[in-house]
Motif scaffolding. Structure first.
Motif, mmCIF file in Angstrom:
data_model
loop_
_atom_site.group_PDB
_atom_site.id
_atom_site.type_symbol
_atom_site.label_atom_id
_atom_site.label_comp_id
_atom_site.label_asym_id
_atom_site.label_seq_id
_atom_site.Cartn_x
_atom_site.Cartn_y
_atom_site.Cartn_z
ATOM 1 N N VAL A 83 0.851 -1.183 0.000
ATOM 2 C CA VAL A 83 0.000 0.000 0.000
ATOM 3 C C VAL A 83 0.890 1.238 0.000
ATOM 4 C CG1 VAL A 83 -1.973 -1.088 1.154
ATOM 5 C CG2 VAL A 83 -0.215 0.021 2.521
ATOM 6 N N LEU A 84 0.384 2.308 -0.569
ATOM 7 C CA LEU A 84 1.139 3.554 -0.613
ATOM 8 C C LEU A 84 0.910 4.348 0.668
ATOM 9 C CD1 LEU A 84 0.495 4.676 -4.290
ATOM 10 C CD2 LEU A 84 2.553 3.621 -3.331
ATOM 11 N N VAL A 85 1.990 4.814 1.256
ATOM 12 C CA VAL A 85 1.944 5.642 2.458
ATOM 13 C C VAL A 85 2.533 7.002 2.090
ATOM 14 C CG1 VAL A 85 2.797 5.896 4.822
ATOM 15 C CG2 VAL A 85 2.223 3.623 3.948
ATOM 16 N N THR A 86 1.879 8.069 2.541
ATOM 17 C CA THR A 86 2.372 9.414 2.251
ATOM 18 C C THR A 86 2.620 10.171 3.545
ATOM 19 O OG1 THR A 86 1.158 9.468 0.172
ATOM 20 C CG2 THR A 86 1.844 11.588 1.060
ATOM 21 N N LYS A 87 3.797 10.754 3.646
ATOM 22 C CA LYS A 87 4.163 11.643 4.747
ATOM 23 C C LYS A 87 4.706 12.906 4.090
ATOM 24 C CE LYS A 87 5.258 8.130 8.182
ATOM 25 N NZ LYS A 87 6.234 7.669 9.148
ATOM 26 N N GLU A 88 3.902 13.950 4.095
ATOM 27 C CA GLU A 88 4.223 15.171 3.357
ATOM 28 C C GLU A 88 5.541 15.822 3.775
ATOM 29 O OE1 GLU A 88 2.716 16.287 0.701
ATOM 30 O OE2 GLU A 88 1.098 14.817 0.788
ATOM 31 N N ASP A 89 5.919 15.712 5.040
ATOM 32 C CA ASP A 89 7.131 16.392 5.503
ATOM 33 C C ASP A 89 8.374 15.497 5.436
ATOM 34 O OD1 ASP A 89 6.299 14.720 7.544
ATOM 35 O OD2 ASP A 89 6.802 16.112 9.148
ATOM 36 N N HIS A 90 8.265 14.339 4.753
ATOM 37 C CA HIS A 90 9.396 13.424 4.602
ATOM 38 C C HIS A 90 9.812 13.352 3.130
ATOM 39 C CE1 HIS A 90 8.274 12.200 8.615
ATOM 40 N NE2 HIS A 90 9.226 11.297 8.658
ATOM 41 N N PHE A 91 11.069 12.986 2.908
ATOM 42 C CA PHE A 91 11.579 12.704 1.574
ATOM 43 C C PHE A 91 12.162 11.308 1.604
ATOM 44 C CE2 PHE A 91 11.746 17.292 1.915
ATOM 45 C CZ PHE A 91 11.189 17.681 0.712
ATOM 46 N N PRO A 92 11.784 10.372 0.755
ATOM 47 C CA PRO A 92 10.677 10.515 -0.172
ATOM 48 C C PRO A 92 9.356 10.640 0.583
ATOM 49 C CG PRO A 92 11.451 8.242 -0.170
ATOM 50 C CD PRO A 92 12.374 9.028 0.707
ATOM 51 N N SER A 93 8.404 11.348 -0.001
ATOM 52 C CA SER A 93 7.142 11.598 0.701
ATOM 53 C C SER A 93 6.142 10.462 0.528
ATOM 54 C CB SER A 93 6.526 12.917 0.237
ATOM 55 O OG SER A 93 6.277 12.871 -1.146
ATOM 56 N N THR A 94 6.283 9.663 -0.510
ATOM 57 C CA THR A 94 5.406 8.517 -0.723
ATOM 58 C C THR A 94 6.264 7.276 -0.885
ATOM 59 O OG1 THR A 94 3.757 9.910 -1.798
ATOM 60 C CG2 THR A 94 3.583 7.563 -2.188
ATOM 61 N N TYR A 95 5.874 6.215 -0.201
ATOM 62 C CA TYR A 95 6.601 4.945 -0.292
ATOM 63 C C TYR A 95 5.620 3.798 -0.139
ATOM 64 C CZ TYR A 95 6.366 5.162 4.811
ATOM 65 O OH TYR A 95 5.930 5.248 6.111
ATOM 66 N N ALA A 96 6.045 2.611 -0.559
ATOM 67 C CA ALA A 96 5.204 1.419 -0.460
ATOM 68 C C ALA A 96 5.531 0.665 0.827
ATOM 69 C CB ALA A 96 5.416 0.515 -1.667
ATOM 70 N N GLU A 97 4.483 0.206 1.492
ATOM 71 C CA GLU A 97 4.648 -0.562 2.722
ATOM 72 C C GLU A 97 3.805 -1.830 2.616
ATOM 73 O OE1 GLU A 97 5.134 0.382 7.350
ATOM 74 O OE2 GLU A 97 3.368 1.312 6.462
ATOM 75 N N ALA A 98 4.329 -2.942 3.133
ATOM 76 C CA ALA A 98 3.606 -4.208 3.092
ATOM 77 C C ALA A 98 2.472 -4.191 4.113
ATOM 78 C CB ALA A 98 4.556 -5.367 3.386
ATOM 79 N N GLN A 99 1.351 -4.777 3.721
ATOM 80 C CA GLN A 99 0.194 -4.913 4.613
ATOM 81 C C GLN A 99 -0.244 -6.372 4.550
ATOM 82 O OE1 GLN A 99 -3.771 -3.409 3.360
ATOM 83 N NE2 GLN A 99 -3.545 -2.048 5.130
ATOM 84 N N CYS A 100 -0.251 -7.050 5.701
ATOM 85 C CA CYS A 100 -0.662 -8.457 5.747
ATOM 86 C C CYS A 100 -2.122 -8.561 5.319
ATOM 87 C CB CYS A 100 -0.486 -9.037 7.151
ATOM 88 S SG CYS A 100 1.212 -8.973 7.761
#
Length: 165
Positions: A83-100
């Protein structure tokens, strides 16, 4: 102190003062600076090809085990999706994370149909990953990039269920 001693003292002390102070960037130059810093100091893992939006529904895909799965995340007895996770104040701001995708684990016994067993739990496997967080500088107008460690789920595994004594 004469002028020569002051100059030598300044050359020695100046790098010490500036070493602990982060570089401040205007907002428009922040993305480029973050990309450069990530590339040189904190290389990022490749993102998986298939990632869903976090709010889309997921269920335990036991039916996948009746056909030959192609990817490791589908072949696992604790399958996951990205799933895509977005954290606006981070670089990279969007990353993929595993979800069981399952609470339990998929059991395949003899020639029976695969079933989800709750004698086991699907649990995420987490890995620390470095991101750059945008922080406001003292002037209140510019930003510096602060490295932060974030635990990111990279897959899921099957574990015995916790049992109470």
């Amino acid at each position: 102190m004469d002028m020569k001693q002051i100059l030598i003292f300044g050359l020695i002390v100046s790098p010490v003062w500036s070493f602990g102070m982060p570089r401040c960037y205007e907002e428009q130059e922040l993305n480029l600076a973050a990309e450069r810093k990530l590339r040189s100091h904190y290389p990022q893992p490749p993102e998986p090809a298939h990632a869903a939006e976090p709010d889309s529904a997921a269920s335990c895909p036991v039916e996948l085990f009746q056909q030959p799965p192609q990817h490791i995340y589908d072949r696992s007895l604790s399958p996951w999706r990205y799933v895509l996770v977005t954290k606006e104040d981070h670089f990279p701001s969007t990353y993929a994370e595993a979800q069981c995708q399952c609470s339990g684990c998929v059991l395949i016994q003899d020639n029976k149909r695969p079933v989800e067993s709750f004698d086991y739990n699907s649990v995420p496997i987490k890995q620390s990953r470095v991101f750059l967080k945008r922080e406001l500088c003292e002037d209140g107008k510019t930003y510096y990039l602060k490295p932060v460690s974030v635990k990111v789920a990279v897959g899921c595994t099957c574990a015995r269920a916790k049992s109470s004594p």
